[in-house]
Design an enzyme around this catalytic site. Structure first.
Site, PDB file in Angstrom:
ATOM      1  N   GLY B  67       0.985  -1.394  -0.156  1.00 38.17           N
ATOM      2  CA  GLY B  67       0.006  -0.174   0.119  1.00 38.17           C
ATOM      3  C   GLY B  67       0.869   1.136   0.049  1.00 38.17           C
ATOM      4  O   GLY B  67       1.795   1.289   0.683  1.00 38.17           O
ATOM      5  N   GLY B  69      -0.856   4.470   0.203  1.00 38.73           N
ATOM      6  CA  GLY B  69      -1.650   5.619   0.586  1.00 38.73           C
ATOM      7  C   GLY B  69      -0.906   6.406   1.604  1.00 38.73           C
ATOM      8  O   GLY B  69       0.225   6.155   1.704  1.00 38.73           O
ATOM      9  N   GLY B  72       1.004   3.721   4.147  1.00 34.74           N
ATOM     10  CA  GLY B  72       1.925   3.006   3.444  1.00 34.74           C
ATOM     11  C   GLY B  72       3.074   3.604   2.782  1.00 34.74           C
ATOM     12  O   GLY B  72       4.428   3.344   3.037  1.00 34.74           O
ATOM     13  N   HIS B 293     -21.082   8.641   5.727  1.00 34.39           N
ATOM     14  CA  HIS B 293     -20.835  10.142   5.919  1.00 34.39           C
ATOM     15  C   HIS B 293     -21.968  11.061   5.365  1.00 34.39           C
ATOM     16  O   HIS B 293     -22.752  10.678   4.200  1.00 34.39           O
ATOM     17  CB  HIS B 293     -19.444  10.500   4.762  1.00 34.39           C
ATOM     18  N   ARG B 357     -20.429  12.781  12.320  1.00 32.71           N
ATOM     19  CA  ARG B 357     -21.030  12.094  11.208  1.00 32.71           C
ATOM     20  C   ARG B 357     -22.262  11.331  11.341  1.00 32.71           C
ATOM     21  O   ARG B 357     -23.259  11.484  10.828  1.00 32.71           O
ATOM     22  CB  ARG B 357     -19.913  11.628  10.448  1.00 32.71           C
ATOM     23  N   HIS B 428     -18.530   5.389   3.627  1.00 35.12           N
ATOM     24  CA  HIS B 428     -17.420   6.211   3.624  1.00 35.12           C
ATOM     25  C   HIS B 428     -15.734   5.839   4.016  1.00 35.12           C
ATOM     26  O   HIS B 428     -14.949   5.761   3.471  1.00 35.12           O
ATOM     27  CB  HIS B 428     -17.576   7.897   4.256  1.00 35.12           C
ATOM     28  N   GLU B 452      -6.135   2.908   7.650  1.00 33.15           N
ATOM     29  CA  GLU B 452      -7.572   2.444   7.776  1.00 33.15           C
ATOM     30  C   GLU B 452      -7.837   0.939   7.764  1.00 33.15           C
ATOM     31  O   GLU B 452      -8.834   0.574   8.204  1.00 33.15           O
ATOM     32  CB  GLU B 452      -8.250   3.213   6.347  1.00 33.15           C
ATOM     33  N   ARG B 462     -15.508   7.903  13.532  1.00 33.35           N
ATOM     34  CA  ARG B 462     -14.217   8.493  13.299  1.00 33.35           C
ATOM     35  C   ARG B 462     -14.764   9.794  13.037  1.00 33.35           C
ATOM     36  O   ARG B 462     -15.722  10.399  12.512  1.00 33.35           O
ATOM     37  CB  ARG B 462     -13.494   8.153  12.108  1.00 33.35           C
TER      38      ARG B 462
HETATM   39  C1  FAD Z   1     -13.489  10.888  -0.633  1.00 36.62           C
HETATM   40  C2  FAD Z   1     -12.838  10.925   0.525  1.00 36.62           C
HETATM   41  C3  FAD Z   1     -12.458  12.068   1.287  1.00 36.62           C
HETATM   42  C4  FAD Z   1     -11.823  12.031   2.584  1.00 36.62           C
HETATM   43  N1  FAD Z   1     -11.676  13.290   3.349  1.00 36.62           N
HETATM   44  C5  FAD Z   1     -10.738  12.927   4.217  1.00 36.62           C
HETATM   45  C6  FAD Z   1     -10.695  14.314   5.368  1.00 36.62           C
HETATM   46  O1  FAD Z   1     -10.586  15.355   4.862  1.00 36.62           O
HETATM   47  N2  FAD Z   1      -9.537  13.953   6.251  1.00 36.62           N
HETATM   48  C7  FAD Z   1      -9.364  12.714   6.799  1.00 36.62           C
HETATM   49  O2  FAD Z   1      -8.711  12.656   7.788  1.00 36.62           O
HETATM   50  N3  FAD Z   1      -9.655  11.573   6.106  1.00 36.62           N
HETATM   51  C8  FAD Z   1     -10.483  11.558   4.935  1.00 36.62           C
HETATM   52  N4  FAD Z   1     -10.771  10.581   4.265  1.00 36.62           N
HETATM   53  C9  FAD Z   1     -10.527   9.284   4.817  1.00 36.62           C
HETATM   54  C10 FAD Z   1      -8.968   8.953   4.459  1.00 36.62           C
HETATM   55  O3  FAD Z   1      -8.779   9.456   2.778  1.00 36.62           O
HETATM   56  C11 FAD Z   1      -8.544   7.662   4.364  1.00 36.62           C
HETATM   57  O4  FAD Z   1      -9.073   6.881   5.537  1.00 36.62           O
HETATM   58  C12 FAD Z   1      -7.014   7.288   4.167  1.00 36.62           C
HETATM   59  O5  FAD Z   1      -6.579   8.127   3.083  1.00 36.62           O
HETATM   60  C13 FAD Z   1      -6.715   5.943   4.117  1.00 36.62           C
HETATM   61  O6  FAD Z   1      -5.330   5.717   3.841  1.00 36.62           O
HETATM   62  P1  FAD Z   1      -4.566   4.589   3.866  1.00 36.62           P
HETATM   63  O7  FAD Z   1      -3.213   4.843   3.521  1.00 36.62           O
HETATM   64  O8  FAD Z   1      -4.894   3.660   5.034  1.00 36.62           O
HETATM   65  O9  FAD Z   1      -4.984   3.607   2.504  1.00 36.62           O
HETATM   66  P2  FAD Z   1      -5.391   3.978   1.033  1.00 36.62           P
HETATM   67  O10 FAD Z   1      -5.154   5.533   0.719  1.00 36.62           O
HETATM   68  O11 FAD Z   1      -6.809   3.434   0.762  1.00 36.62           O
HETATM   69  O12 FAD Z   1      -4.236   3.107   0.271  1.00 36.62           O
HETATM   70  C14 FAD Z   1      -4.301   1.896   0.009  1.00 36.62           C
HETATM   71  C15 FAD Z   1      -3.220   1.640  -0.783  1.00 36.62           C
HETATM   72  O13 FAD Z   1      -3.101  -0.049  -0.692  1.00 36.62           O
HETATM   73  C16 FAD Z   1      -3.006  -0.348  -1.928  1.00 36.62           C
HETATM   74  N5  FAD Z   1      -3.607  -1.663  -1.973  1.00 36.62           N
HETATM   75  C17 FAD Z   1      -4.737  -2.312  -1.302  1.00 36.62           C
HETATM   76  N6  FAD Z   1      -5.072  -3.599  -1.452  1.00 36.62           N
HETATM   77  C18 FAD Z   1      -3.844  -3.942  -1.802  1.00 36.62           C
HETATM   78  C19 FAD Z   1      -3.537  -5.311  -2.526  1.00 36.62           C
HETATM   79  N7  FAD Z   1      -4.203  -6.211  -2.220  1.00 36.62           N
HETATM   80  N8  FAD Z   1      -2.127  -5.369  -2.878  1.00 36.62           N
HETATM   81  C20 FAD Z   1      -1.343  -4.191  -3.152  1.00 36.62           C
HETATM   82  N9  FAD Z   1      -1.859  -3.158  -2.835  1.00 36.62           N
HETATM   83  C21 FAD Z   1      -2.728  -2.870  -2.297  1.00 36.62           C
HETATM   84  C22 FAD Z   1      -3.693   0.496  -2.840  1.00 36.62           C
HETATM   85  O14 FAD Z   1      -3.311   0.367  -4.214  1.00 36.62           O
HETATM   86  C23 FAD Z   1      -3.157   1.729  -2.105  1.00 36.62           C
HETATM   87  O15 FAD Z   1      -1.703   2.244  -2.377  1.00 36.62           O
HETATM   88  C24 FAD Z   1     -11.484  10.552   2.989  1.00 36.62           C
HETATM   89  C25 FAD Z   1     -12.121   9.571   2.391  1.00 36.62           C
HETATM   90  C26 FAD Z   1     -12.704   9.669   1.210  1.00 36.62           C
HETATM   91  C27 FAD Z   1     -13.059   8.320   0.455  1.00 36.62           C
END
Ligand code: FAD
Ligand code: SF4
Ligand code: FES
Lengths: 254, 663
Positions: B67, B69, B72, B293, B357, B428, B452, B462
């Protein structure tokens, strides 16, 4: 939703199909009927793909993910325009209400030497990653940072930095450029960093390395035509290219 | 493969034995390993007590990070900066396109730059209360402490946060708080933070500290000798199955909202990595805690592929209302002030439009159920900016929310500067996820889970702008410390991909792919997924009851059956095949969804996002049952048997248990 158009339209799609990087591609025609004008362009493609699967035909491959115009994944040339006819919009933000009943819509991948086609509308844009690798960052290791307020940044400069940082790395600027230059993409990053005090420490090295990498990756040079600014879904301004030139001059002579 | 530590601890179970103790014949008690001492000192003391590895020796250890994001990318960058050999994987064609890119509104921090008496303790307090007392105090306090370091670090990286005319950082308010502590970059905060982390990552890729594997999907976790030691990935371009070995595995693969088919998450967001890890022994915590949301663009038609969020920050300046009378079909501007019900301001005079929310979403649903919904479908409420535009001028509103208004206009063809937005709740975020201890380690030793994908800090609900904070705290500041301790103490044997565990995992992944390709039925993965989504939204969505959950429990196995007998996939396993990718993810959603329903059914209380209709106050607010459910539910996978529910008891020493009130 409230627009008083027709309830549904019928269109014809001419789509570039290419089974893999080596195959010779060709346009295929598909009629799509009963399209809801409120659906997005990609939702229209989903419906078509669904029906192709039912006919045991491989669906059209295309890159997409956020469908909100922010990830930069979607990348189609629609009727000759990267990201389609609407200005300041990505492919995923187009809605079918832009098209009329009976329209023929031509869909191709972004085409540029540094972006080889992988399959159908999917291209390889890893060259953009490599341009960033060359210096599109500030070398701040985790744990080094002073308090965020210790260096105030003029609002004007912060706003300019933001307007450059808004680039989504889609590559439409490259696809539309007759020289396949990545100048606008590169300028956006150089400009963002040059506007911020934190970014100035490495400014000379950054711009030199990033420009050299862009050239080595086979992107062409900029002839100031300005087509990139027009297709850029984030309206990244040519002013950033002017700043890139200044940064480069400064790096070469200072 | 389940790590049931019933037997006396064998060497490779020694860690599990510390994490897990039997409560009774059936139920384990999960021990979070939170350090002792004063709340304020826990993290500092813990960092001191964790073992160190010398800088030169760090280069001998390898870490897999799945990951890219916020969690990651931050983890990969910070681990590589310290010298570890990192391998980074993502599904997208570039790390920069991970789902985090779409976060809009902002990121919280306890800087108190607004001089409104914010503090680390207040951020901690708001988060515990916002989560309705279902999160761990020690973790949440650490999160609040680290929030300030995140802002410092991101500014040093060149993240262009919004600034005021004095050149200082600007703040806005978010739901569930009475202070302004949210840092933002227009409506593109996630993008700017992710590009900062991506830049840091790319710097390490250039230096050779990170091997970078985009367009890869993790299909299996490899557990060898009781430790997570690698993964099997599918190269999405060639279909090749690849084996990767390392000393630890870090999952940062995001949330599972796409179980519902329609959600605000990116199209490729999925549960595959965490679900496969669950099946290898990682307990799944609070799967039913899903955030709906309140401010999303309403559904427009049956071909819709996803839903679009309108950031919560809009509730700073937008007022939510519906007509006072049911069935009022006038246009919004024709409805005079006296005939509008600004229901959030009416019911919650203190927090008004900025209630959390879950509260805002349920109230919107209630208005629609009363027949007072608006717009062509009647399934929406208004979010109105007319007053703010009058008070602040269009320019200010444009500066704050320009891109969101533009997004709304593109989707609906309506101008929110002129007419109120129409909004409705949508799925959401998932608070549930793999269970982790204070070190962010799952119940599989050597498997860490960040962002997440874990269940950690948000309890049953949250607060806005806290996910970005948590992902970055996990990735930049926590994981490097705790992984180092594990590597220093676990006495890991060298391993290669020829180990039997890799061979077995690769064979399992390959068999699953073949099975999917050979079903030869007639339905697409999307069709079945859409049906699953409807079941989940209907019975396990904004409000739940035993009867509905029972229906879901009957419907899901039937859908699974339909999937495995009637799926149709075109193309082969040896090239880019979007249908195959979707099918693999839907297969996992069809299993996870059942666990979500089971969890919702067994939690016989309402808390935060989990609203069981049987358990509510006279004023229709969530009614917790702290005697029976003041715990985390952590589910153990058992092949062929119903999952088993274990618990982590929660105790509240610093924020006394109280009924959550936003009146
Ligand atoms: C529209 C929207 C707006 C938001 N706005 C806010 C905000 O303003 N403030 C806030 O705090 N939060 C916000 N959130 C929540 C927040 O964006 C997410 O919870 C957070 O970005 C998640 O980050 P992450 O690094 O955990 O995972 P993600 O960003 O979801 O990244 C997941 C990663 O894992 C990889 N991956 C997944 N499965 C696999 C697999 N099987 N094999 C290899 N790679 C894989 C993907 O390619 C990606 O790189 C928002 C969410 C949404 C949907
Ligand atoms: S400059 Fe514009 S067109 Fe070019 S990559 Fe960035 S967003 Fe896309
Ligand atoms: S799909 Fe993300 S920008 Fe179009």
């Amino acid at each position: 939703m409230t627009s008083a158009g027709p309830a549904s339209i019928n269109i014809k799609l001419k789509v570039w199909r290419q089974s893999d990087a080596k195959a010779k591609g060709a346009f295929h025609e598909y009629p799509v009927t009963g399209v809801d004008p409120n659906s997005s362009f990609l939702e229209m493609l989903d419906t078509l793909n669904d029906s192709l699967v039912h006919q045991n035909i491989e669906p059209i491959a295309f890159d997409h993910d956020c469908r909100e115009g922010i990830c930069g994944a979607c990348s189609m040339v629609i009727n000759g325009n990267p990201h389609g006819p609407e200005t300041g919009s990505t492919t995923c933000q187009l809605h079918m209400r832009l098209f009329k009943d009976g329209d023929t819509i031509v869909v191709e991948p972004f085409r540029a030497r540094p972006f080889p086609v992988i399959k159908d509308l999917v291209i390889d844009r890893s060259a953009l990653d490599r341009i960033i690798m060359a210096g599109g960052y500030i070398s701040a290791d985790t744990g080094n940072a002073p308090d965020a307020h210790c260096i105030p940044v003029h609002k004007r400069d912060a706003d300019i930095a933001f307007s450059a940082a808004a680039c989504i790395g889609c590559g439409a600027c490259v696809a539309t450029c007759k020289n396949a230059s990545a100048q606008l993409f590169l300028a956006a990053k150089v400009s963002q960093m040059a506007m911020l005090p934190q970014g100035r420490v490495e400014r000379s090295e950054r711009v030199r390395k990033m420009v050299a990498t862009m050239e080595a990756e086979g992107f062409g040079s900029c002839s100031n035509t300005g087509a990139c600014e027009v297709v850029c879904p984030k309206s990244i301004s040519l002013a950033h290219i002017a700043r890139l030139h200044r940064e480069l001059l400064r790096a070469l002579f200072l | 493969m389940s790590p049931t530590p019933a037997a006396p601890a064998t060497p490779d179970r020694s860690h599990a034995a510390k994490q897990l103790q039997w409560l009774d014949d059936e139920t384990l008690c999960l021990i979070p390993q939170s350090p002792g001492g004063r709340l304020e000192d826990k993290w500092d003391r813990h960092k001191f007590q964790l073992k160190l590895i010398s800088p030169a020796n760090k280069t001998k250890f390898s870490v897999i990070v799945v990951g890219t994001g916020l969690a990651g990318a931050a983890a990969a960058a910070s681990l590589a900066e310290l010298g570890y050999k990192v391998k980074s994987f993502c599904i997208n064609d570039s790390a920069r396109r991970a789902h985090s890119i779409a976060a809009q509104g902002g990121i919280n921090a306890a800087k108190n730059y607004s001089n409104d008496r914010d503090s680390v303790f207040r951020l901690f307090f708001d988060t515990i209360k916002g989560g309705d007392f279902r999160a761990r105090e020690a973790n949440v306090y650490r999160l609040a402490q680290l929030s300030n370091d995140i802002i410092d670090h991101c500014v040093a990286q060149g993240v262009p946060f919004a600034r005021d005319y004095g050149g200082f950082l600007d703040n806005r308010s978010f739901g569930g708080a009475l202070v302004s502590r949210t840092f933002y970059a227009k409506g593109q905060t996630g993008q700017q933070l992710l590009l900062g982390a991506y830049g840091a990552m790319m710097r390490q890729v250039a230096r050779g500290g990170i091997e970078y594997y985009p367009r890869r999907e993790m299909l299996e976790l490899v557990v060898a000798d009781g430790m997570a030691r690698g993964i099997i990935t599918r190269n999405l371009l060639t279909g090749e199955l690849e084996s990767h070995a390392a000393d630890v595995v870090v999952l940062a693969t995001g949330g599972y909202s796409n179980v519902f088919f329609l959600s605000t998450n990116a199209m490729a967001s999925n549960a595959t990595a965490v679900w496969r890890a669950h099946k290898k022994g990682a307990f799944f915590a609070n799967p039913c805690f899903t955030q709906i949301h309140p401010t999303c663009i309403p559904v427009h038609g049956e071909h819709q592929s996803k839903l679009t969020l309108m950031s919560e920050s809009l509730r700073n300046d937008g007022r939510v209302w519906v007509p006072k009378t049911a069935g009022d079909k006038r246009t919004p501007r024709e409805i005079p002030e006296s005939e509008r019900d600004y229901y959030l301001e009416r019911i919650y005079p203190t927090f008004g439009n900025l209630v959390p929310r879950d509260v805002a979403s349920r109230q919107a649903k209630r208005r629609v159920d009363e027949g007072r919904g608006v717009g062509p479908t009647g399934i929406a409420v208004y979010l109105d900016f007319a007053d703010s535009v009058k008070r602040l001028g269009r320019k200010t509103i444009e500066e704050r929310y320009g891109n969101l208004f533009e997004m709304y206009r593109k989707i609906t063809a309506e101008d929110p500067y002129q007419e109120p937005m129409r909004i409705y709740p949508a799925v959401h975020y998932t608070m549930g996820g793999l269970w982790v201890d204070y070190n962010l380690m799952s119940t599989v030793p050597g498997l860490y889970v960040l962002g997440e994908a874990n269940f950690s800090d948000h309890g049953a609900n949250r607060l806005g702008a806290s996910a970005l904070m948590q992902g970055l705290a996990d990735g930049y500041f926590i994981i490097s410390a705790t992984v180092e301790h594990h590597l220093a103490s676990a006495a890991l044997k060298p391993i290669t991909v020829d180990h039997d565990a890799f061979r077995e995992a690769r064979a399992a992944a390959s068999a699953k792919t073949l099975r999917l390709l050979n079903i030869g039925g007639s339905r697409t993965a999307d069709e079945i997924h859409r049906e699953l989504g409807q079941v989940m939204w209907e019975y396990c969505g904004m409000s739940r009851n035993a009867e509905g959950l029972g229906k879901a429990l009957a419907a899901i196995p039937k859908l699974r059956e339909a999937f495995w007998h009637d799926l149709h996939i075109t193309g082969s396993g040896e090239s880019l095949n979007g249908e195959l990718e979707k099918a693999g993810r839907v297969a996992d959603f069809l299993e996870l969804s059942e666990l979500m329903v089971l969890d919702a059914l067994s939690r016989e209380e309402s808390c935060g996002s989990h609203f069981r209709e049987e358990f509510q106050t006279g004023e229709n607010e969530a009614l917790r049952n702290d005697d029976r459910f003041c715990h985390v539910a952590a589910w153990e996978y058992r092949e062929g048997l119903r999952a088993r529910r274990h618990i982590e008891p929660l105790s509240f020493q610093y924020v006394p248990l109280m009924a959550r009130s936003y009146k």
